[in-house]
Design a protein around this motif. Structure first.
Motif, PDB file in Angstrom:
ATOM      1  N   ALA A 187      25.056  -3.768   5.460  1.00 56.52           N
ATOM      2  CA  ALA A 187      25.640  -2.653   4.723  1.00 56.52           C
ATOM      3  C   ALA A 187      24.622  -1.531   4.517  1.00 56.52           C
ATOM      4  N   GLU A 188      23.385  -1.898   4.165  1.00 56.20           N
ATOM      5  CA  GLU A 188      22.372  -0.858   3.970  1.00 56.20           C
ATOM      6  C   GLU A 188      22.024  -0.192   5.291  1.00 56.20           C
ATOM      7  N   THR A 189      21.895  -0.988   6.346  1.00 59.95           N
ATOM      8  CA  THR A 189      21.597  -0.424   7.663  1.00 59.95           C
ATOM      9  C   THR A 189      22.683   0.550   8.086  1.00 59.95           C
ATOM     10  N   LYS A 190      23.939   0.159   7.864  1.00 63.39           N
ATOM     11  CA  LYS A 190      25.069   1.013   8.230  1.00 63.39           C
ATOM     12  C   LYS A 190      25.070   2.291   7.397  1.00 63.39           C
ATOM     13  N   ALA A 191      24.773   2.168   6.108  1.00 63.15           N
ATOM     14  CA  ALA A 191      24.780   3.335   5.228  1.00 63.15           C
ATOM     15  C   ALA A 191      23.668   4.312   5.575  1.00 63.15           C
ATOM     16  N   MET A 192      22.510   3.783   5.965  1.00 67.31           N
ATOM     17  CA  MET A 192      21.369   4.637   6.259  1.00 67.31           C
ATOM     18  C   MET A 192      21.459   5.272   7.646  1.00 67.31           C
ATOM     19  N   ALA A 193      22.076   4.570   8.593  1.00 62.49           N
ATOM     20  CA  ALA A 193      22.171   5.076   9.965  1.00 62.49           C
ATOM     21  C   ALA A 193      23.439   5.909  10.110  1.00 62.49           C
ATOM     22  N   LEU A 210      20.377  -2.246  15.984  1.00 66.55           N
ATOM     23  CA  LEU A 210      21.772  -2.652  15.920  1.00 66.55           C
ATOM     24  C   LEU A 210      21.955  -4.116  16.293  1.00 66.55           C
ATOM     25  N   ALA A 211      21.141  -4.579  17.238  1.00 68.05           N
ATOM     26  CA  ALA A 211      21.290  -5.962  17.703  1.00 68.05           C
ATOM     27  C   ALA A 211      20.638  -6.965  16.767  1.00 68.05           C
ATOM     28  N   TYR A 212      19.447  -6.618  16.248  1.00 73.66           N
ATOM     29  CA  TYR A 212      18.672  -7.621  15.504  1.00 73.66           C
ATOM     30  C   TYR A 212      18.195  -7.162  14.125  1.00 73.66           C
ATOM     31  N   GLY A 213      18.297  -5.859  13.862  1.00 75.69           N
ATOM     32  CA  GLY A 213      17.702  -5.325  12.643  1.00 75.69           C
ATOM     33  C   GLY A 213      18.259  -5.902  11.359  1.00 75.69           C
ATOM     34  N   SER A 214      19.578  -6.073  11.299  1.00 78.77           N
ATOM     35  CA  SER A 214      20.173  -6.609  10.077  1.00 78.77           C
ATOM     36  C   SER A 214      19.715  -8.043   9.830  1.00 78.77           C
ATOM     37  N   ILE A 216      16.873  -9.307  10.794  1.00 79.34           N
ATOM     38  CA  ILE A 216      15.473  -9.263  10.378  1.00 79.34           C
ATOM     39  C   ILE A 216      15.371  -8.822   8.919  1.00 79.34           C
ATOM     40  N   TYR A 217      16.126  -7.804   8.547  1.00 79.89           N
ATOM     41  CA  TYR A 217      16.120  -7.344   7.170  1.00 79.89           C
ATOM     42  C   TYR A 217      16.635  -8.438   6.227  1.00 79.89           C
ATOM     43  N   ALA A 218      17.577  -9.234   6.704  1.00 82.49           N
ATOM     44  CA  ALA A 218      18.149 -10.307   5.880  1.00 82.49           C
ATOM     45  C   ALA A 218      17.103 -11.343   5.485  1.00 82.49           C
ATOM     46  N   THR A 219      15.974 -11.411   6.209  1.00 82.57           N
ATOM     47  CA  THR A 219      14.936 -12.369   5.831  1.00 82.57           C
ATOM     48  C   THR A 219      14.435 -12.106   4.412  1.00 82.57           C
ATOM     49  N   TYR A 220      14.450 -10.848   3.990  1.00 87.07           N
ATOM     50  CA  TYR A 220      14.071 -10.534   2.609  1.00 87.07           C
ATOM     51  C   TYR A 220      14.929 -11.336   1.630  1.00 87.07           C
TER      52      TYR A 220
END
Length: 269
Positions: A187-193, A210-214, A216-220
């Motif tokens: 959701a944050e990736t979509k909102a920011m991009a 788009l393929a892996y960023g969410s 990777i961010y989800a690791t937080y």
């Protein structure tokens, strides 16, 4: 793992925690509207560094000051034993890590770019990362409110699962942690991009993002949600301020390991 007995519930059985989570939910649309106004008006490009810092402070401060002012009416203990202070300490520690160290992975692995020439007050790691990008201090302030909302809603959903009486709740708990974490990251990736942010924030490697960023961010959040959830969840097992800080540091180190593992993985693709 269903743990607490009684009827299924969304908010904590600990009243000192429940009212703070409700405050966090109440404040969430306010900071979202504030950030949306920044994007629509283009203030992030026209304001100077001082104005941006004040906006960041005024956006983040209610997360701390609101509960502090309301604690006399709704709180059940001293400030030092209050959930609102422990939650803020945890989120400050974890958010600081996310910006100071974690951003470097997004700069170097996924090509994240901040374009805030007017935000001249910056702070980021000296050695981690290649050093081509800097992190404006306003990002630390905005992250505090982002993470406040993400963690509060994760708590509510995870609590509903744990108190539901479902026999498999223990097995489903980590699954829910992953799903909620990925959902917030996406959701944050979509909102920011989006086009309104294109002149302030973008990814040079959008295909990888788009393929892996969410994921990777989800690791937080995979690292943080299970730790944050248990802060003062039971009235009989309240955390100290030191434990809250230690919890934030533990989540930060877990995230550090997972980010580095993700960097190896993406680099091998």
């Amino acid at each position: 793992m269903s743990g607490t007995g009684g009827a299924a519930r969304w908010f904590s059985a600990n009243p000192d925690k429940a009212w703070v989570e409700k405050f966090f939910l109440f404040y969430s649309p306010v900071w979202m509207a504030s950030m949306a106004m920044m994007m629509v008006t283009g203030w992030d490009k026209t304001w100077g560094d001082g104005a941006l810092l004040w906006h960041g402070v005024l956006t983040a401060a209610p997360v701390l000051l609101g509960p502090a002012l309301l604690s006399r009416r709704f709180g059940t203990g001293s400030w030092a034993d209050s959930y609102w202070l422990k939650a803020n300490l945890y989120l400050f520690v974890f958010g600081f890590f996310g910006n100071y160290f974690g951003s470097e992975y997004f700069f170097d692995v996924l090509g994240m770019v901040y374009v805030y020439p007017n935000a001249t007050t910056t702070l980021d790691a000296a050695i981690v990362g290649k050093g081509g990008q800097t992190v404006p201090v306003i990002m630390y302030l905005y992250t505090h409110v982002y993470f406040m909302t993400y963690h509060a809603i994760a708590n509510i959903v995870l609590r509903r699962l744990r108190t539901s009486g479902i026999p498999a709740a223990g097995l489903l708990f980590p699954v829910f942690v992953f799903v909620i974490g990925y959902a917030w990251a996406w959701a944050e990736t979509k909102a920011m991009a989006n086009p309104m942010m294109a002149t302030s924030f973008y990814y040079q490697k959008m295909d990888l993002m788009l393929a892996y960023g969410s994921a990777i961010y989800a690791t937080y959040f995979i690292a943080s949600f299970p730790i944050y959830y248990f802060i003062d969840e039971s009235r009989d097992r309240r955390w100290s301020l030191t434990q809250a800080v230690a919890g934030g540091l533990s989540a930060s180190m877990l995230t550090f390991f997972m980010l580095d593992a993700a960097a190896h993985w993406v680099g091998s693709l």
